[in-house]
Design a protein around this motif. Structure first.
Motif, PDB file in Angstrom:
ATOM      1  N   PHE A  24       0.716  -1.242  -0.124  1.00  0.00           N
ATOM      2  CA  PHE A  24       0.042  -0.144  -0.090  1.00  0.00           C
ATOM      3  C   PHE A  24       0.948   1.079  -0.028  1.00  0.00           C
ATOM      4  O   PHE A  24       1.833   1.226   0.716  1.00  0.00           O
ATOM      5  CB  PHE A  24      -1.066   0.001   1.328  1.00  0.00           C
ATOM      6  CG  PHE A  24      -1.913  -0.972   1.392  1.00  0.00           C
ATOM      7  CD1 PHE A  24      -3.067  -0.750   0.669  1.00  0.00           C
ATOM      8  CD2 PHE A  24      -1.680  -2.332   1.770  1.00  0.00           C
ATOM      9  CE1 PHE A  24      -4.319  -1.654   0.605  1.00  0.00           C
ATOM     10  CE2 PHE A  24      -2.790  -3.255   1.872  1.00  0.00           C
ATOM     11  CZ  PHE A  24      -4.148  -2.650   1.296  1.00  0.00           C
ATOM     12  N   GLY A  29      -2.539   5.638  -0.879  1.00  0.00           N
ATOM     13  CA  GLY A  29      -3.602   4.562  -0.720  1.00  0.00           C
ATOM     14  C   GLY A  29      -3.470   3.623  -1.730  1.00  0.00           C
ATOM     15  O   GLY A  29      -4.240   2.698  -1.729  1.00  0.00           O
ATOM     16  N   VAL A  31      -2.686   0.567  -4.394  1.00  0.00           N
ATOM     17  CA  VAL A  31      -2.213  -0.883  -3.962  1.00  0.00           C
ATOM     18  C   VAL A  31      -1.172  -1.437  -5.155  1.00  0.00           C
ATOM     19  O   VAL A  31      -1.849  -1.299  -6.294  1.00  0.00           O
ATOM     20  CB  VAL A  31      -3.410  -1.531  -3.712  1.00  0.00           C
ATOM     21  CG1 VAL A  31      -2.940  -2.921  -3.047  1.00  0.00           C
ATOM     22  CG2 VAL A  31      -4.243  -0.990  -2.585  1.00  0.00           C
ATOM     23  N   ASN A  40      -7.145   0.010  -5.704  1.00  0.00           N
ATOM     24  CA  ASN A  40      -7.787  -0.631  -4.574  1.00  0.00           C
ATOM     25  C   ASN A  40      -7.709  -2.234  -4.829  1.00  0.00           C
ATOM     26  O   ASN A  40      -6.966  -2.646  -5.779  1.00  0.00           O
ATOM     27  CB  ASN A  40      -9.304  -0.295  -4.383  1.00  0.00           C
ATOM     28  CG  ASN A  40     -10.129  -0.595  -5.594  1.00  0.00           C
ATOM     29  OD1 ASN A  40     -10.113  -1.583  -5.871  1.00  0.00           O
ATOM     30  ND2 ASN A  40     -11.027   0.496  -5.941  1.00  0.00           N
TER      31      ASN A  40
END
Length: 158
Positions: A24, A29, A31, A40
């Motif tokens: 991460f 944020g 990935v 995400n």
């Protein structure tokens, strides 16, 4: 003139290493899994409870923190009455690019009364924004590529 801090090569910037675990970005944020960066974990198959996790800076955040870039857009002779609309168009183009690829970013923007300089993580993003703004605001555009098409400076005069 601004210091010329060009970023890493595109292949290097996108690789993110050879991790087999999940990483991460501790700043934005996004990935890293299956050899690329994603917004995400939605498309990650087989996520286990005990999967090894790491927190690192993604290539785009590393570039921003080191004040490095691959694309530069210099906009001059901005009419103050149209500056708000111009800044909205720049931010919107940056958001759209990020939605397509989490490593495509407008890294930072420097504003003055009659000019704006923006720096991007990809040369093609700066050129694309410049072309959109030229169509919208009827300016003249000059693009200078360096190292093939890896680095670019777009100069737009409105």
């Amino acid at each position: 003139m601004a210091q010329n801090n060009k970023g890493p090569e595109p292949r290097e910037a996108r690789k993110g290493g050879t991790r087999k675990d999940i990483a991460f970005c501790s700043r934005c944020g996004i990935v890293y899994f299956k050899k690329s960066w994603h917004h995400n974990l939605r498309h990650y198959q087989g996520l286990e409870k005990d999967a090894p996790l790491a927190f690192v800076l993604c290539p785009a955040c590393k570039m921003a923190s080191a004040r490095q870039y691959q694309g530069e857009l210099i906009i001059e002779r901005i009419i103050p009455a149209k500056k708000e609309m111009l800044m909205y168009a720049i931010r919107n183009a940056g958001i759209q690019a990020y939605r397509r690829d989490p490593l495509n970013r407008v890294l930072w923007i420097e504003e003055e009364t009659y000019s704006v300089k923006l720096y991007t993580s990809e040369s093609h993003l700066a050129v694309g924004i410049a072309k959109k703004l030229r169509r919208a605001f009827k300016g003249s555009l000059r693009i200078i590529y360096r190292k093939g098409e890896q680095e670019a400076t777009a100069h737009l005069i409105l």
